[in-house]
Motif scaffolding. Structure first.
Motif, PDB file in Angstrom:
ATOM      1  N   ALA A  20      65.773  42.413  92.731  1.00 24.99           N
ATOM      2  CA  ALA A  20      65.950  42.439  91.277  1.00 24.99           C
ATOM      3  C   ALA A  20      64.600  42.277  90.581  1.00 24.99           C
ATOM      4  O   ALA A  20      64.332  42.916  89.551  1.00 24.99           O
ATOM      5  CB  ALA A  20      66.909  41.335  90.850  1.00 24.99           C
ATOM      6  N   ALA A  21      63.732  41.437  91.137  1.00 23.55           N
ATOM      7  CA  ALA A  21      62.388  41.290  90.586  1.00 23.55           C
ATOM      8  C   ALA A  21      61.626  42.609  90.646  1.00 23.55           C
ATOM      9  O   ALA A  21      60.861  42.950  89.741  1.00 23.55           O
ATOM     10  CB  ALA A  21      61.627  40.201  91.346  1.00 23.55           C
ATOM     11  N   HIS A  63      52.168  49.044  97.840  1.00 25.96           N
ATOM     12  CA  HIS A  63      52.626  50.401  98.127  1.00 25.96           C
ATOM     13  C   HIS A  63      53.663  50.926  97.138  1.00 25.96           C
ATOM     14  O   HIS A  63      54.200  52.012  97.340  1.00 25.96           O
ATOM     15  CB  HIS A  63      53.189  50.474  99.553  1.00 25.96           C
ATOM     16  CG  HIS A  63      52.127  50.371 100.607  1.00 25.96           C
ATOM     17  ND1 HIS A  63      51.628  49.162 101.029  1.00 25.96           N
ATOM     18  CD2 HIS A  63      51.458  51.318 101.322  1.00 25.96           C
ATOM     19  CE1 HIS A  63      50.699  49.363 101.948  1.00 25.96           C
ATOM     20  NE2 HIS A  63      50.581  50.655 102.153  1.00 25.96           N
ATOM     21  N   GLY A  64      53.951  50.184  96.101  1.00 27.35           N
ATOM     22  CA  GLY A  64      54.776  50.714  95.035  1.00 27.35           C
ATOM     23  C   GLY A  64      56.271  50.733  95.330  1.00 27.35           C
ATOM     24  O   GLY A  64      56.760  50.207  96.329  1.00 27.35           O
ATOM     25  N   GLU A  67      50.632  47.858  89.212  1.00 28.97           N
ATOM     26  CA  GLU A  67      50.712  46.930  88.091  1.00 28.97           C
ATOM     27  C   GLU A  67      51.240  45.572  88.555  1.00 28.97           C
ATOM     28  O   GLU A  67      50.850  44.533  88.019  1.00 28.97           O
ATOM     29  CB  GLU A  67      51.619  47.506  86.999  1.00 28.97           C
ATOM     30  CG  GLU A  67      51.058  48.748  86.319  1.00 28.97           C
ATOM     31  CD  GLU A  67      49.719  48.481  85.642  1.00 28.97           C
ATOM     32  OE1 GLU A  67      49.576  47.431  84.993  1.00 28.97           O
ATOM     33  OE2 GLU A  67      48.810  49.334  85.779  1.00 28.97           O
ATOM     34  N   ASP A  68      52.116  45.592  89.546  1.00 30.39           N
ATOM     35  CA  ASP A  68      52.618  44.330  90.085  1.00 30.39           C
ATOM     36  C   ASP A  68      51.508  43.523  90.723  1.00 30.39           C
ATOM     37  O   ASP A  68      51.454  42.294  90.564  1.00 30.39           O
ATOM     38  CB  ASP A  68      53.715  44.606  91.125  1.00 30.39           C
ATOM     39  CG  ASP A  68      54.997  45.071  90.487  1.00 30.39           C
ATOM     40  OD1 ASP A  68      55.754  44.216  90.010  1.00 30.39           O
ATOM     41  OD2 ASP A  68      55.239  46.290  90.464  1.00 30.39           O
ATOM     42  N   GLU A  89      56.581  41.717  88.677  1.00 28.53           N
ATOM     43  CA  GLU A  89      55.979  40.409  88.465  1.00 28.53           C
ATOM     44  C   GLU A  89      56.197  39.928  87.044  1.00 28.53           C
ATOM     45  O   GLU A  89      56.466  38.750  86.799  1.00 28.53           O
ATOM     46  CB  GLU A  89      54.482  40.471  88.769  1.00 28.53           C
ATOM     47  CG  GLU A  89      54.136  40.383  90.224  1.00 28.53           C
ATOM     48  CD  GLU A  89      54.466  39.021  90.824  1.00 28.53           C
ATOM     49  OE1 GLU A  89      53.807  38.028  90.468  1.00 28.53           O
ATOM     50  OE2 GLU A  89      55.378  38.960  91.648  1.00 28.53           O
ATOM     51  N   GLU A  90      56.093  40.833  86.100  1.00 26.72           N
ATOM     52  CA  GLU A  90      56.325  40.467  84.700  1.00 26.72           C
ATOM     53  C   GLU A  90      57.779  40.104  84.467  1.00 26.72           C
ATOM     54  O   GLU A  90      58.101  39.151  83.754  1.00 26.72           O
ATOM     55  CB  GLU A  90      55.922  41.645  83.807  1.00 26.72           C
ATOM     56  CG  GLU A  90      56.070  41.374  82.322  1.00 26.72           C
ATOM     57  CD  GLU A  90      55.649  42.569  81.483  1.00 26.72           C
ATOM     58  OE1 GLU A  90      56.213  42.742  80.386  1.00 26.72           O
ATOM     59  OE2 GLU A  90      54.771  43.328  81.934  1.00 26.72           O
TER      60      GLU A  90
END
Length: 616
Positions: free
Chosen positions: A341-342, A93-94, A604-605, A7-8
């Motif tokens: 890619a994100a 779920h990473g 974290e996302d 997300e960042e």
């Protein structure tokens, strides 16, 4: 290399995307994507497998996919993200689960645009037979050229911006919606033969109840419904999040109604003497003249002037309907690459936009890979089964996803909420698992091999970002690839697949069963063992990404043996006959769902996505 949440990484690129799509655009993205080659070929192939009961196949498939689509609609309305289908799994779920889903998404979306180009070219062969090799449905050199030109057209329509593609698609969508509707009306008015529904040998369900279910993933029915995903894939380019749900529900509902009525009309319109097939021999229809353009041939063989005139519109639609789906999926492929890619699963340059604010390198890659798929699968029927099975593997997270987000992010704005979320989400997971199981082992084994082939990329490219050794990842990846190739060739393909293709049903003996189980156990051991080995040194908090993804591995390694030993497997006398096999698949779907929901964690996302929720 330190891990940066997706997300960042993607936020600055997300902000540059053009938010130009209305709810009508979203509705017609779904309509345009679902009314493609499926409506032109699937009615024939479905009738050949299930007879008149194929009408039920379309209806049941619509209900199953409805559960899946609604689950994604809630999530997309809360988190409108381009490439959302591969980004959302990473929220809950990473990296490990997201990689599996992103990889198989990439496999199938790449194949759809060339499949639609193939469909248009095949339909045009009814007028220009030189587009196909005589006596086959395989493209000739001229056919390859026509399909390639169509792909290039899809590319340029996407290249010049989502607003251009969206408006063109909406305009064409009206035509694509009207032609199937008028087809239903005309067939029912002029060519209705009520005897076809239940008065022929075998009656309404000539090949049994199991055929109704196997027709869903194998004949193009589930393939036709795959297009619902576009409301999610383009959700980051919608003007207002609430329009996602309105457009998605409207588009999907209209298409399901049309498809059920279309199959009803097609079954009733068949004139057996004119297609040269014994009445009631539904399987023989795929060897008749109908294979070159089912509905077009029904119209022209009728000899009725009104239907002959309407057949001209069918030829026009044979270009527009598949092309509409094709250009949408070129854009969808680009956004899947953008999403991966994100997530950090592909290089960041796939996030780069052109001056028209569409993913630049993803769109170019979609064109190049589309050319390769046309070369590898030069007929529509050769590619549709692979696309369907791979496509529904990506939706396995559709059930756990909204339920996990309800628990971990209860207060974010949701512009669409699923009723009875616990039940509804479980039904979504069960629906996916059933469609995968019904895909038949003949399709499923190839999809699983392609899925497993992506795991070394996770070892080499993704795990080092969590703290694993890159050199160990490279070595493990090479070992895995070698083992996969050798075991596939010498334990699965030649000992099992090739004999089945000759015999169409293998005896239950130690040679065939032992060969399959050897392949299965070797790949299961390497998948689990190498993943655990490489992740042994990564920090404990990073290890959550691995632990939260084992349920996807469980899906792969439970559906494959169930498929082999079940009703739709390779054994002449299945160990698990219908309906017990389908009941077991339902139970497995429930178990997988509960396991997946329990595996979710606050990534974290997701934290970053919650902070962005509700912002433009």
């Amino acid at each position: 290399m330190a891990w940066i949440p997706g997300e960042e990484r993607a936020s600055k690129y997300d902000a540059q995307l053009r938010r130009a799509l209305s709810f009508w655009d979203i509705a017609y993205l779904e309509i345009g994507s679902m009314i493609g080659s499926g409506w032109m070929f699937a009615p024939l192939f479905a009738a050949a497998v299930a007879g008149p009961a194929s009408i039920l196949s379309w209806l049941i498939a619509g209900i199953l996919v409805y559960f899946i689509a609604e689950a994604y609609t809630e999530v997309a309305s809360a988190f409108p993200r381009s490439g959302g289908l591969v980004r959302f799994p990473q929220y809950t779920h990473g990296l490990f689960a997201a990689f599996w889903i992103g990889w198989v998404t990439l496999l199938y979306v790449i194949a759809v645009a060339p499949a639609e180009a193939l469909a248009s070219t095949t339909y045009l062969s009814a007028i220009f037979p030189q587009l196909l090799i005589p006596g086959t449905s395989i493209l000739s050199p001229l056919g390859y050229l026509v399909a390639a030109v169509l792909l290039i057209f899809y590319f340029f329509l996407n290249w010049f911006g989502v607003h251009v593609m969206g408006k063109v698609n909406t305009a064409v969508g009206w035509y694509k919606l009207l032609i199937p509707t008028f087809t239903v009306i005309l067939l029912l008015a002029f060519l209705l033969h009520p005897i076809n529904y239940s008065g022929l040998p075998g009656g309404f369900m000539p090949y049994g109840l199991a055929s109704v279910f196997v027709a869903i993933p194998t004949t193009g029915i589930a393939f036709a419904y795959l297009g619902f995903r576009q409301s999610v894939e383009f959700s980051g380019e919608v003007r207002r999040p609430r329009e996602i749900a309105i457009g998605a529900v409207l588009g999907f509902t209209l298409v399901v109604i049309i498809y059920v009525l279309l199959e009803t009309a097609f079954v009733g319109a068949i004139e057996w003497s004119k297609v040269g097939v014994t009445p009631g021999d539904w399987k023989a229809l795929t060897s008749s003249v109908l294979v070159h353009g089912p509905i077009y041939q029904v119209l022209t063989l009728s000899g009725i002037s009104v239907l002959l005139a309407f057949a001209v519109f069918m030829i026009i639609d044979s270009i527009l309907s598949p092309s509409g789906t094709g250009w949408i999926y070129i854009g969808g492929t680009a956004r899947s690459l953008y999403g991966m890619a994100a997530n950090g699963q592909l290089p960041e340059f796939f996030l780069h936009l052109n001056k028209y604010r569409v993913p630049k390198w993803g769109t170019i890659a979609a064109l190049i890979l589309g050319f390769l798929f046309i070369y590898k699968f030069p007929a529509w029927s050769l590619i549709v089964g692979f696309i369907t099975s791979a496509g529904y593997f990506t939706f396995i997270i559709s059930g756990p996803l909204p339920l996990a987000l309800r628990k971990m992010a209860p207060n974010i704005p949701r512009y669409y909420r699923i009723p009875a979320i616990s039940i509804f989400s479980a039904l979504a997971t069960i629906s996916v698992y059933l469609i995968l199981y019904w895909s038949t082992f003949d399709v499923l084994w190839g999809v699983v091999v392609f899925m497993l082939a992506g795991l070394p990329l996770f070892f080499i490219y993704v795990l080092p970002k969590l703290g694993a050794s890159r050199s160990e990842g490279i070595i493990a990846g090479i070992i895995y690839w070698l083992a996969l190739v050798l075991s596939t060739v010498f334990l699965l393909y030649y000992p099992v697949v090739v004999p089945y293709q000759k015999l169409h049903g293998l005896p239950l003996n130690t040679y065939y069963v032992g060969s399959f189980l050897s392949f299965y156990l070797i790949m299961l051991a390497l998948t689990v063992g190498l993943t655990l080995f490489l992740s042994r040194k990564i920090p404990r908090e990073a290890r959550q990404h691995i632990n939260a993804g084992w349920w996807v591995v469980a899906v792969i390694f439970t559906v494959l043996p169930l498929s082999f030993f079940g009703q739709f497997g390779y054994l002449a006398k299945p160990l698990i006959p219908f309906p017990y096999d389908t009941l077991i698949a339902i139970i497995m779907g429930v178990a997988i769902h509960l396991y997946a929901v329990r595996s979710a964690f606050m990534t974290e996302d997701l934290k970053a996505a919650i902070q962005r929720a509700g912002s433009p």
